[in-house]
Design an enzyme around this catalytic site. Structure first.
Site, PDB file in Angstrom:
ATOM      1  N   ASN A 115      11.490   6.392   1.164  1.00 42.08           N
ATOM      2  CA  ASN A 115      11.114   6.514   2.253  1.00 42.08           C
ATOM      3  C   ASN A 115      11.748   5.443   3.377  1.00 42.08           C
ATOM      4  O   ASN A 115      12.388   4.237   2.718  1.00 42.08           O
ATOM      5  CB  ASN A 115       9.917   6.982   2.519  1.00 42.08           C
ATOM      6  CG  ASN A 115       9.243   5.854   2.329  1.00 42.08           C
ATOM      7  OD1 ASN A 115       9.455   4.902   2.129  1.00 42.08           O
ATOM      8  ND2 ASN A 115       7.384   6.753   2.024  1.00 42.08           N
ATOM      9  N   GLU A 358      11.734   7.205  16.013  1.00 40.11           N
ATOM     10  CA  GLU A 358      11.773   5.979  14.927  1.00 40.11           C
ATOM     11  C   GLU A 358      13.393   5.671  15.971  1.00 40.11           C
ATOM     12  O   GLU A 358      14.355   6.177  15.933  1.00 40.11           O
ATOM     13  CB  GLU A 358      11.488   5.643  14.165  1.00 40.11           C
ATOM     14  CG  GLU A 358      12.521   6.471  13.375  1.00 40.11           C
ATOM     15  CD  GLU A 358      12.314   6.850  11.862  1.00 40.11           C
ATOM     16  OE1 GLU A 358      11.121   7.030  11.354  1.00 40.11           O
ATOM     17  OE2 GLU A 358      12.861   6.676  11.277  1.00 40.11           O
ATOM     18  N   HIS A 444       9.263  15.089   6.882  1.00 32.67           N
ATOM     19  CA  HIS A 444       7.819  15.344   7.022  1.00 32.67           C
ATOM     20  C   HIS A 444       7.514  16.302   6.659  1.00 32.67           C
ATOM     21  O   HIS A 444       6.425  16.701   8.178  1.00 32.67           O
ATOM     22  CB  HIS A 444       7.660  14.478   8.107  1.00 32.67           C
ATOM     23  CG  HIS A 444       8.181  12.704   8.222  1.00 32.67           C
ATOM     24  ND1 HIS A 444       7.850  12.418   9.450  1.00 32.67           N
ATOM     25  CD2 HIS A 444       8.344  11.691   7.798  1.00 32.67           C
ATOM     26  CE1 HIS A 444       8.301  10.886   9.750  1.00 32.67           C
ATOM     27  NE2 HIS A 444       9.424  10.721   8.179  1.00 32.67           N
ATOM     28  N   ASN A 482       5.440   8.912  11.491  1.00 25.82           N
ATOM     29  CA  ASN A 482       5.345   8.883  10.403  1.00 25.82           C
ATOM     30  C   ASN A 482       4.124   8.788   9.466  1.00 25.82           C
ATOM     31  O   ASN A 482       2.781   8.167   9.679  1.00 25.82           O
ATOM     32  CB  ASN A 482       5.852   7.216   9.893  1.00 25.82           C
ATOM     33  CG  ASN A 482       7.192   7.176  10.763  1.00 25.82           C
ATOM     34  OD1 ASN A 482       6.862   7.224  12.090  1.00 25.82           O
ATOM     35  ND2 ASN A 482       8.374   7.549  10.696  1.00 25.82           N
TER      36      ASN A 482
HETATM   37  P1  FAE Z   1       5.575  12.934  -2.334  1.00 31.12           P
HETATM   38  O1  FAE Z   1       4.970  11.790  -2.040  1.00 31.12           O
HETATM   39  O2  FAE Z   1       6.396  13.831  -1.547  1.00 31.12           O
HETATM   40  O3  FAE Z   1       5.072  13.277  -4.027  1.00 31.12           O
HETATM   41  C1  FAE Z   1       4.982  14.008  -4.480  1.00 31.12           C
HETATM   42  C2  FAE Z   1       5.606  14.464  -6.230  1.00 31.12           C
HETATM   43  O4  FAE Z   1       5.172  14.993  -6.327  1.00 31.12           O
HETATM   44  C3  FAE Z   1       7.224  14.046  -6.304  1.00 31.12           C
HETATM   45  O5  FAE Z   1       7.052  12.807  -7.076  1.00 31.12           O
HETATM   46  C4  FAE Z   1       7.513  15.252  -7.274  1.00 31.12           C
HETATM   47  O6  FAE Z   1       9.044  15.044  -7.330  1.00 31.12           O
HETATM   48  C5  FAE Z   1       6.367  15.896  -7.271  1.00 31.12           C
HETATM   49  N1  FAE Z   1       6.125  17.335  -7.795  1.00 31.12           N
HETATM   50  C6  FAE Z   1       6.729  18.017  -6.479  1.00 31.12           C
HETATM   51  N2  FAE Z   1       6.199  19.518  -7.674  1.00 31.12           N
HETATM   52  C7  FAE Z   1       5.855  18.756  -8.548  1.00 31.12           C
HETATM   53  C8  FAE Z   1       5.576  19.526 -10.268  1.00 31.12           C
HETATM   54  N3  FAE Z   1       5.586  20.930 -10.422  1.00 31.12           N
HETATM   55  N4  FAE Z   1       5.654  19.167 -10.944  1.00 31.12           N
HETATM   56  C9  FAE Z   1       5.492  17.464 -11.274  1.00 31.12           C
HETATM   57  N5  FAE Z   1       5.523  16.843 -10.654  1.00 31.12           N
HETATM   58  C10 FAE Z   1       6.165  17.922  -9.316  1.00 31.12           C
HETATM   59  O7  FAE Z   1       3.958  13.682  -1.738  1.00 31.12           O
HETATM   60  N6  FAE Z   1       7.264   8.741   5.601  1.00 31.12           N
HETATM   61  C11 FAE Z   1       6.423   7.998   6.279  1.00 31.12           C
HETATM   62  O8  FAE Z   1       5.111   7.757   6.615  1.00 31.12           O
HETATM   63  N7  FAE Z   1       7.550   6.691   6.456  1.00 31.12           N
HETATM   64  C12 FAE Z   1       8.416   6.628   6.284  1.00 31.12           C
HETATM   65  O9  FAE Z   1       8.754   5.696   6.614  1.00 31.12           O
HETATM   66  C13 FAE Z   1       9.214   7.265   6.337  1.00 31.12           C
HETATM   67  N8  FAE Z   1      10.599   7.621   5.829  1.00 31.12           N
HETATM   68  C14 FAE Z   1      10.934   9.187   5.326  1.00 31.12           C
HETATM   69  C15 FAE Z   1      12.421   9.445   4.690  1.00 31.12           C
HETATM   70  C16 FAE Z   1      12.887  10.271   3.722  1.00 31.12           C
HETATM   71  C17 FAE Z   1      14.363   9.995   3.615  1.00 31.12           C
HETATM   72  C18 FAE Z   1      12.143  11.097   3.231  1.00 31.12           C
HETATM   73  C19 FAE Z   1      12.141  11.860   2.180  1.00 31.12           C
HETATM   74  C20 FAE Z   1      10.658  10.628   3.638  1.00 31.12           C
HETATM   75  C21 FAE Z   1      10.324  10.029   4.564  1.00 31.12           C
HETATM   76  N9  FAE Z   1       8.751   9.488   4.264  1.00 31.12           N
HETATM   77  C22 FAE Z   1       8.388   8.997   5.905  1.00 31.12           C
HETATM   78  C23 FAE Z   1       7.599  10.298   4.286  1.00 31.12           C
HETATM   79  C24 FAE Z   1       7.251  10.578   3.019  1.00 31.12           C
HETATM   80  O10 FAE Z   1       7.812   9.958   2.066  1.00 31.12           O
HETATM   81  C25 FAE Z   1       6.089  11.861   2.209  1.00 31.12           C
HETATM   82  O11 FAE Z   1       5.107  12.265   3.707  1.00 31.12           O
HETATM   83  C26 FAE Z   1       5.497  11.099   1.591  1.00 31.12           C
HETATM   84  O12 FAE Z   1       5.971  10.767   1.134  1.00 31.12           O
HETATM   85  C27 FAE Z   1       4.548  12.675   1.178  1.00 31.12           C
HETATM   86  O13 FAE Z   1       3.412  11.876   0.358  1.00 31.12           O
HETATM   87  P2  FAE Z   1       2.888  13.317  -0.665  1.00 31.12           P
HETATM   88  O14 FAE Z   1       2.232  12.617  -1.764  1.00 31.12           O
HETATM   89  O15 FAE Z   1       2.387  14.339   0.362  1.00 31.12           O
END
Ligand code: FAE
Length: 509
Positions: A115, A358, A444, A482
Site C-alpha cells: 500500500n 488523494e 480498499h 484510506n
Molecule cells: P490484509 O492486509 O489484506 O491482510 C490479509 C492477509 O491474509 C494477506 O496477507 C493475505 O495473503 C492473507 N490471506 C488471505 N486469505 C488467506 C487464506 N485463506 N489463508 C492464509 N492467508 C490468507 O487485510 N490503505 C490505507 O489505509 N492507506 C493506503 O495508502 C493504502 N494504499 C493501498 C494501495 C494498494 C495497492 C492496496 C492493494 C491497498 C491499499 N490500502 C491502503 C488498503 C490496505 O492495505 C488494506 O485496507 C489493509 O491491508 C486491509 O487489512 P486487513 O487486515 O483487512
C-alpha cells in the site's frame, strides 16, 4: 478449569492479524500465524533488492501471474504499461469478481507490503455514522492514537512537500483544488520521511523515489514486519506458517474446536502438502475478501453450523474511483515523483456528494502533464458474497450500476476543478474501456462480516463461540478515508475487550 495453552490460529498477517498476534503475545498467549504469501524476511535479495519498482517488475511483483495488471493499464491508449513476468509468489494479487477487481497484498504483512502507507484517521462524525455500535469517545481518545503510535505514523515534513522536485505533482493537485474552492490536507504516512529526505540527496538506496510502491518497498516504508509484527515475533510466542493457505474451516460443536485444512506451497507455487490442524480459537484476519470467502463457503457447505444470516453481507469498495486530469502542455507535474502520496483534496461533508481524493503520483519517468487521483466517496450501495455451487467459488454481486453514485460525486468534484482551471480536462487513455473514471477496481475492500451484525460488538462471530473476525470485513463498505488506521484501531479495541472478557481462554471440565 482453564487450559493454560489454548491453541490459537490467526489466519492472515495484515493489519487485523498483526494486531491480534501483537496483543495476544503481549498478554502471554502463543499463537500460530497462518499466511498464504511469502515471508520476505526469508527471501534473499536479488541485485540488492527484495522488491521491484513499477517499471521493472519480476516474479516478485505479482502473485503467480504471467503479466502485470496495474490499475493504470495503458498510456496513450497503448498497452505499454503492463509487462510479461515470470510466475512467482509476488506481493500484489488481484481478487477478480465479475464486475470488480480487488487489489490485495500477499505475504507476511498483507496489504502493508503494497500500500501507499497513507495513514488517515477518519472524520469522527462519519465513523460514528458507519459504526454506530462502537464507543467513539474511546476510539478517538485511546485506540486511534494507539494505532497511529504502533504503526509509526508521521505527518509529511514541509520541506519535502513545499520545495522538493519529488512533490511537484502534489503541489499542482493542491493548487488546482484550491482554485476551485476546495480544501486540501496533508496526509500522514508510515513512510520514514527522514529516510526519504536522504533518498532525495542520494545518500541512501532509493525506494519511494525509485518507483517502489505497489510491488513492495525495500527501505523507507514501515510496513507491518517492521512494526507490529516485529514486536509480536520478538516475544518468541508466534509460530509463523508462511506459504500456507487455509482452504476450509470446520467447527466441531461437541468439543468447541475448529479444524483448518492447510495447503502449503513452495516458492514455485507447487503444492508441498495438505494437513488438517485442530485449534481451540480461530481469528480470521484474511482481509475483507479472504475472510468473506472462507465464511461464505463454510456457511454454504455447513462446515460451520449456525453461521449468522449476515455472513458475507454488506461489502463495498470504500467508494474508490480513480481518475486522471490532463493539465495542458504549460502545466508540469515533474519527471521525478515520489511513489508515496502526501496530500488529499476534499469537499467531505458526509453527504453523498462527498469526495476525499488523494493526489496520487504518476511516476512514469517522463513529464505527463497529468494529475492522477484515487477518490474515496460516500456510496450508499453495498454488495453481498454468495456461494456458486457450480463453480465451487464465491461470487460478489457488485456491478457498475452500484458504482454510479461514486462516479457522479467524483465527476461533479473534478468538473468543478476543471472549470476553475481552464484548459484542463479528463484523460481517456489510461483505464479500461477508455473510461475517464475507473469504477471497476478497488484498493480498499471493506465488509462481509459486519461488526455488531455478523459478529458481536467485539468481533466474535454470532452463534460460533471461539471464532473471531478481526480485519476489514468488520466495516460496512466504506469509511471515508484510506482504511488501515481504522482497521488497526478497531482490532486493538476488540482484542483488548476480548482479552479482558477472557474470550481466548479455554475451559475444560
Ligand atoms: P490484509 O492486509 O489484506 O491482510 C490479509 C492477509 O491474509 C494477506 O496477507 C493475505 O495473503 C492473507 N490471506 C488471505 N486469505 C488467506 C487464506 N485463506 N489463508 C492464509 N492467508 C490468507 O487485510 N490503505 C490505507 O489505509 N492507506 C493506503 O495508502 C493504502 N494504499 C493501498 C494501495 C494498494 C495497492 C492496496 C492493494 C491497498 C491499499 N490500502 C491502503 C488498503 C490496505 O492495505 C488494506 O485496507 C489493509 O491491508 C486491509 O487489512 P486487513 O487486515 O483487512
Amino acid at each position: 478449569m482453564n487450559t493454560p495453552n489454548p491453541r490459537i490460529a490467526i489466519i492472515g498477517s495484515g493489519y487485523g492479524g498483526a494486531v491480534a498476534a501483537y496483543q495476544l503475545t503481549q498478554a502471554g498467549y502463543s499463537v500460530e500465524l497462518i499466511e498464504m504469501g511469502a515471508d520476505w524476511e526469508k527471501i534473499p535479495a536479488k541485485n540488492g533488492k527484495k522488491f521491484t519498482s513499477m517499471v521493472s517488475p519480476s516474479e516478485r511483483s505479482m502473485w503467480f501471474k504471467d503479466r502485470t495488471d496495474m490499475p493504470l493499464g495503458s498510456l496513450m491508449y497503448l498497452d505499454i504499461v503492463n509487462k510479461n513476468i515470470d510466475r512467482g509468489p509476488g506481493v500484489l494479487d488481484i481478487e477478480k469478481f465479475e464486475h470488480m477487481k480487488v487489489y490485495v497484498g500477499r505475504g507476511v504483512g498483507g496489504g502493508s507490503l503494497v500500500n501507499g502507507g497513507m495513514a488517515v484517521t477518519p472524520d469522527r462524525a462519519f465513523f460514528e455514522h458507519v459504526l454506530p455500535s462502537v464507543d467513539a469517545d474511546e476510539m478517538y481518545a485511546t485506540y486511534f492514537p494507539l494505532a497511529n503510535q504502533l504503526l509509526s505514523v508521521e505527518e509529511p515534513p514541509k520541506d519535502l512537500l513545499q520545495n522538493s522536485k519529488w512533490y511537484g505533482f502534489s503541489r499542482v493537485g493542491v493548487a488546482h483544488a484550491t482554485k476551485a474552492g476546495f480544501s486540501s490536507t496533508t496526509v500522514p504516512n508510515v513512510y520514514d520521511w527522514d529516510y526519504m529526505r536522504e533518498e532525495s540527496f542520494n545518500n541512501v538506496p532509493r525506494s519511494a523515489l525509485d518507483g517502489q510502491v505497489i510491488f513492495g518497498n525495500d527501505h523507507g516504508k514501515k510496513s507491518l514486519p517492521k512494526t507490529l509484527l516485529a514486536h509480536a515475533f520478538a516475544t518468541g510466542r508466534v509460530k509463523l506458517r508462511e506459504f500456507t493457505e487455509v482452504v476450509t474451516i470446520q467447527h466441531h460443536k461437541d468439543n468447541s474446536t475448529f479444524s483448518l485444512t492447510l495447503n502449503t506451497i513452495n516458492a514455485s507455487g507447487e503444492t508441498t502438502g495438505r494437513t488438517v490442524e485442530v485449534y481451540d480459537k480461530v481469528i480470521l484476519a484474511a482481509g475483507s475478501i479472504g475472510t468473506s470467502k472462507l465464511l461464505t463457503a463454510a456457511k454454504a457447505r455447513n462446515t460451520i453450523e449456525d453461521l449468522p444470516e449476515e455472513t458475507g453481507k454488506k461489502w463495498g469498495p470504500n467508494g474508490n474511483i480513480m481518475t486522471a486530469r490532463w493539465l495542458g502542455l504549460d502545466t508540469t507535474t515533474g519527471c521525478f515523483q515520489s511513489g508515496i502520496p502526501a496530500n488529499g483534496v476534499t469537499n467531505w461533508d458526509g453527504s453523498e456528494q462527498s469526495v476525499f481524493a488523494e493526489v496520487a503520483p504518476f511516476p512514469a519517468g517522463i513529464e505527463t502533464h497529468t494529475s492522477l487521483y484515487l477518490a474515496i466517496t460516500n456510496n450508499p450501495n453495498l454488495a453481498d458474497f454468495t456461494w456458486n455451487e457450480e463453480k465451487q467459488a464465491t461470487d460478489l454481486n457488485w456491478d457498475s450500476k452500484m458504482a454510479e453514485p461514486s462516479v457522479t460525486s467524483t465527476r461533479n468534484f473534478f468538473d468543478t476543478i476543471n472549470r476553475a482551471n481552464p484548459g484542463t480536462g479528463y484523460r481517456y487513455d489510461l483505464f479500461e474501456g477508455g473510461a475517464p473514471f475507473a469504477d471497476y477496481f478497488s484498493y480498499h475492500p471493506l465488509g462481509g462480516m459486519i461488526l455488531n451484525e455478523a459478529t458481536d460488538n467485539y468481533g466474535e462471530v454470532k452463534n460460533v463461540p471461539g471464532l473471531f473476525v478481526m480485519d476489514g470485513s468488520l466495516i460496512p463498505g466504506k469509511i471515508g478515508v484510506n482504511p488501515f488506521v481504522t482497521i488497526t484501531a478497531l482490532a486493538l479495541r476488540n482484542i483488548n475487550a476480548l482479552l479482558t472478557a477472557n474470550r481466548f481462554t479455554t475451559t475444560t471440565k
